[in-house]
Design an enzyme around this catalytic site. Structure first.
Site, mmCIF file in Angstrom:
data_model
loop_
_atom_site.group_PDB
_atom_site.id
_atom_site.type_symbol
_atom_site.label_atom_id
_atom_site.label_comp_id
_atom_site.label_asym_id
_atom_site.label_seq_id
_atom_site.Cartn_x
_atom_site.Cartn_y
_atom_site.Cartn_z
ATOM 1 N N LYS A 96 0.821 -1.218 0.000
ATOM 2 C CA LYS A 96 0.000 0.000 0.000
ATOM 3 C C LYS A 96 0.853 1.266 0.000
ATOM 4 O O LYS A 96 0.529 2.237 -0.701
ATOM 5 C CB LYS A 96 -0.961 0.002 1.183
ATOM 6 C CG LYS A 96 -0.332 0.166 2.552
ATOM 7 C CD LYS A 96 -1.388 0.181 3.646
ATOM 8 C CE LYS A 96 -0.756 0.296 5.026
ATOM 9 N NZ LYS A 96 -0.106 1.578 5.274
ATOM 10 N N THR A 97 1.952 1.279 0.757
ATOM 11 C CA THR A 97 2.807 2.467 0.800
ATOM 12 C C THR A 97 3.418 2.727 -0.570
ATOM 13 O O THR A 97 3.471 3.871 -1.042
ATOM 14 C CB THR A 97 3.918 2.298 1.859
ATOM 15 O OG1 THR A 97 3.324 2.004 3.123
ATOM 16 C CG2 THR A 97 4.751 3.561 1.974
ATOM 17 N N GLN A 109 -7.674 -5.220 9.542
ATOM 18 C CA GLN A 109 -6.580 -4.831 10.425
ATOM 19 C C GLN A 109 -6.990 -3.694 11.369
ATOM 20 O O GLN A 109 -6.135 -2.982 11.883
ATOM 21 C CB GLN A 109 -5.357 -4.427 9.610
ATOM 22 C CG GLN A 109 -4.785 -5.573 8.782
ATOM 23 C CD GLN A 109 -3.490 -5.181 8.081
ATOM 24 O OE1 GLN A 109 -2.440 -5.014 8.707
ATOM 25 N NE2 GLN A 109 -3.558 -5.042 6.764
ATOM 26 N N ARG A 166 2.506 -10.362 10.368
ATOM 27 C CA ARG A 166 3.786 -9.662 10.576
ATOM 28 C C ARG A 166 4.950 -10.526 10.090
ATOM 29 O O ARG A 166 6.042 -10.024 9.857
ATOM 30 C CB ARG A 166 4.022 -9.341 12.062
ATOM 31 C CG ARG A 166 3.030 -8.426 12.750
ATOM 32 C CD ARG A 166 2.707 -7.180 11.987
ATOM 33 N NE ARG A 166 1.534 -7.366 11.153
ATOM 34 C CZ ARG A 166 1.211 -6.603 10.112
ATOM 35 N NH1 ARG A 166 1.995 -5.618 9.752
ATOM 36 N NH2 ARG A 166 0.110 -6.836 9.407
ATOM 37 N N ASP A 214 -3.936 7.418 5.102
ATOM 38 C CA ASP A 214 -3.437 6.058 5.293
ATOM 39 C C ASP A 214 -4.119 5.424 6.511
ATOM 40 O O ASP A 214 -4.567 6.129 7.423
ATOM 41 C CB ASP A 214 -1.923 6.115 5.507
ATOM 42 C CG ASP A 214 -1.271 4.742 5.454
ATOM 43 O OD1 ASP A 214 -1.902 3.798 4.924
ATOM 44 O OD2 ASP A 214 -0.133 4.615 5.938
ATOM 45 N N GLU A 215 -4.192 4.095 6.540
ATOM 46 C CA GLU A 215 -4.772 3.355 7.672
ATOM 47 C C GLU A 215 -6.153 3.911 8.039
ATOM 48 O O GLU A 215 -6.452 4.177 9.211
ATOM 49 C CB GLU A 215 -3.832 3.407 8.890
ATOM 50 C CG GLU A 215 -2.429 2.869 8.637
ATOM 51 C CD GLU A 215 -2.381 1.355 8.486
ATOM 52 O OE1 GLU A 215 -3.445 0.714 8.449
ATOM 53 O OE2 GLU A 215 -1.264 0.813 8.386
#
Length: 655
Positions: A29-30, A249, A587, A218-219
């Protein structure tokens, strides 16, 4: 664009109108947002018209580095995109409009301890004894309501009458007065006060709407009500808002994050385009297989299924421990093998747990084994001597900051006690003996000199000046050779750190430094110079947004993970706990270890534990089981999944 897959490219090439990017864990995504920003600039959008908002300084820096890499030859005249956190954006707007708010641009930002101290002071000044009332409950009520865009007046209308409500209202109102008197904002105010400013001052809102024509959030699943309203207001004029996130998430419900913001995006922003990023570039096939099995049981989510072109990888290791010490021993032995036999760097290993108390046994075993580790959350900027230096800077610039005054007026000791301090703060200095008043005047003269030095010298030089001008250097040397010198070394390291601000004008450097230290998150501690090596120990919440080659997820026991706290769980709670387990799983890049214990010491008594219901999705196709040969636990695997023992009554009796 050649480095993007088709879905990433679709998102990066979108320009006008609302855009929702559902990005699974490890789906890039980044990278996608950075390419989208670069593509906007290459398409003729001025860099300064682009705003990207994240939740941590670490994420903002990563975004900035990626955009800079993609646009190495950008013209300085065009400015730069604004890449920042929600709270730093609030700080910027509040400072730029300090005059309209009737506040100083050198306002102080209170951390949680300072905010709580103000609340206790407000309680005493309104006739309550802090030890006799639920101060933490009051602090939580104030914070929760601020995050939901509810002020004291609105709370008074909505909440049912009670002694607690009456206490909250009286304390809250005095608390707000204290904040204003001290030229201070608490952490929640940085968003709330900014939103109220934009709502009430249309000309200021229009300025920022015109300044930033393309908004990125973001997020987005982690935004609360005030952050949602902040985003909506900024994007209202042009409608060019791009949000990226993953409802799977969303793990910060206890912080008032509302994952419905991402579920409702298409309704709130009609005509929105939706792009689904499902290809994972981080984890092996087996890890993703488990992640998909776990999360598909949730009902409140945007449907997606992660896939990867990575190798299938090692099977997940599931360890059945006798107790927390057996579990910790397993984690330490496996970590030692990875470090010594596979040459894995300790910092590529993470040990995750659901509750902070679990770290004790893990720490003890890592210490005994001589394996370096870092406990996330013990930060450089939390050290007393560092907070003292920062308080000197804050008070020199903002003499109304009584929290900083209380911290440093007797640092180093100058014979000014609590009674004297109370009289200073309450404006009763005329009641103070003449000798003590002279000490206070001398302190103020020193602070005036420090202020002048700060505004006319580089910040790193100013820190050296503060240490000498206050006599802190001599005081620490007299404190004791080892401890005192260690504190001086820490202050010297602070001066080294602040050298990175030397390229800025003095006043700008000070403000940027104070803002950065006030808004630093737990994850930013990983970047501390002294803490770059060592196995990472942290809660799953702290691990959000991070990735590691090898991950241990510990304590998979019923009532611990999922965590039930003191009462029964609602369906929404169990879904958030499952999302938390999903975050823990994803993770891991190379190998995942999961463990649980047959018994665990909790609140001073040993309790028999049952395996977590989340383990029911693990079978032989993706996992291998290990256990201590002395483990008598009677759980069994049948029908391809993990089954709880049927003799529940016996287990309850053992508890």
């Amino acid at each position: 664009m050649d480095n993007l897959n088709e879905r990433q490219k679709e998102a990066a090439q979108h320009k006008d109108g609302p855009l929702l990017i559902i990005a699974g864990a490890g789906a890039g995504k980044t990278k996608t947002i950075a390419h989208r920003i670069a593509n906007l600039i290459k398409g003729g959008v001025e860099p300064k018209q682009i705003l990207a908002v994240t939740f941590t300084n670490k994420a903002a820096k990563e975004m900035a580095d990626r955009v800079r890499f993609l646009l190495p030859a950008k013209e300085e005249a065009g400015g730069s995109p604004v890449l920042c956190t929600f709270h730093s954006l609030g700080v910027r707007i509040l400072k730029e409009n300090a005059e309209a708010l009737g506040r100083s641009k050198f306002f102080s930002i209170l951390d949680s301890d300072e905010s709580f101290a103000f609340l206790k002071r407000a309680a005493r000044e309104t006739g309550f004894e802090p030890k006799d009332i639920n101060m933490k409950g009051i602090a939580n009520t104030v914070s929760t309501n601020k995050n939901k865009m509810i002020d004291a007046a609105e709370y008074q209308k909505e909440a049912a009458p009670s002694f607690f409500k009456d206490a909250v209202l009286k304390i809250w109102k005095r608390y707000e007065e204290l904040l204003k008197e001290n030229e201070a904002y608490d952490f929640d105010d940085l968003i709330l006060k900014t939103v109220l400013l934009l709502q009430n001052k249309k000309e200021i809102l229009n300025y920022y709407q015109t300044l930033w024509k393309y908004i990125h959030i973001d997020e987005y699943q982690d935004t609360n009500t005030s952050q949602y309203e902040f985003s909506r207001l900024l994007a209202e004029k042009h409608g060019n808002i791009c949000v990226v996130g993953d409802s799977d998430q969303s793990i910060y419900g206890w912080r008032c994050a509302d994952f419905r913001n991402i579920l409702n995006f298409e309704h709130n922003f009609p005509g929105a385009k939706t792009v689904l990023l499902e290809q994972n570039y981080r984890s092996t096939g087996n890890i993703l297989d488990l992640a998909n099995r776990v999360i598909r049981k949730n009902k409140l989510r945007k449907e997606k299924n992660l896939f990867t072109e990575n190798k299938t990888g090692d099977k997940i290791t599931l360890f059945e421990a006798i107790d927390e010490n057996d579990e910790a021993n397993f984690v330490v032995n496996k970590s030692r093998d990875l470090i010594n036999k596979k040459n894995v760097r300790p910092s590529d290993i993470a040990v995750l747990y659901r509750a902070n108390f679990q770290s004790r046994a893990l720490e003890e075993h890592f210490i005994r084994a001589g394996i370096p580790y870092q406990l996330l959350g013990t930060r450089f900027y939390e050290r007393k001597e560092i907070k003292d230096i920062i308080a000197f800077i804050k008070f020199a610039l903002n003499p109304k900051d009584n929290i900083s005054l209380a911290r440093i007026i007797n640092v180093p000791p100058r014979g000014i006690g609590k009674v004297t301090l109370e009289k200073i703060i309450s404006g009763k200095e005329n009641e103070i003996p003449a000798g003590t008043r002279e000490k206070i005047n001398e302190f103020r003269r020193k602070m005036g000199g420090i202020r002048e030095f700060l505004l006319n010298n580089k910040l790193s030089e100013s820190i050296k000046h503060i240490v000498k001008a206050t006599g802190l250097d001599m005081s620490l040397k007299e404190e004791g050779k080892e401890e005192g010198m260690e504190r001086l070394e820490n202050i010297r390291e602070l001066a080294n750190i602040t050298a990175k601000y030397n390229s800025l004008e003095n006043e700008e450097a000070i403000q940027k430094f104070l803002e950065d230290t006030s808004l630093m998150s737990d994850q930013d501690a990983i970047m501390d110079k002294q803490n770059r090596e060592g196995v990472r120990l942290m809660t799953v919440h702290s691990a959000k947004g991070l990735e590691f080659e090898y991950v241990f997820v510990t304590g998979l026991e019923q009532d611990l993970f999922p965590h039930r706290g003191w009462g029964d769980m609602e369906d929404s709670d169990i879904e958030e706990e499952r999302r938390l387990f999903y975050v823990a799983i994803t993770r891991a890049k190379e190998k995942l270890f999961i463990s649980y214990a047959a018994s665990r010491m909790i609140f001073g008594s040993r309790q028999m534990k049952m395996p977590s219901e989340f383990l029911e999705d693990i079978d032989d196709t993706i996992a291998d089981v290990e256990k201590n040969e002395n483990n008598f636990y009677g759980g069994s695997r049948g029908g391809g999944g993990w089954q709880k023992p049927v003799d529940d009554i016996v287990w309850d009796c053992l508890v």
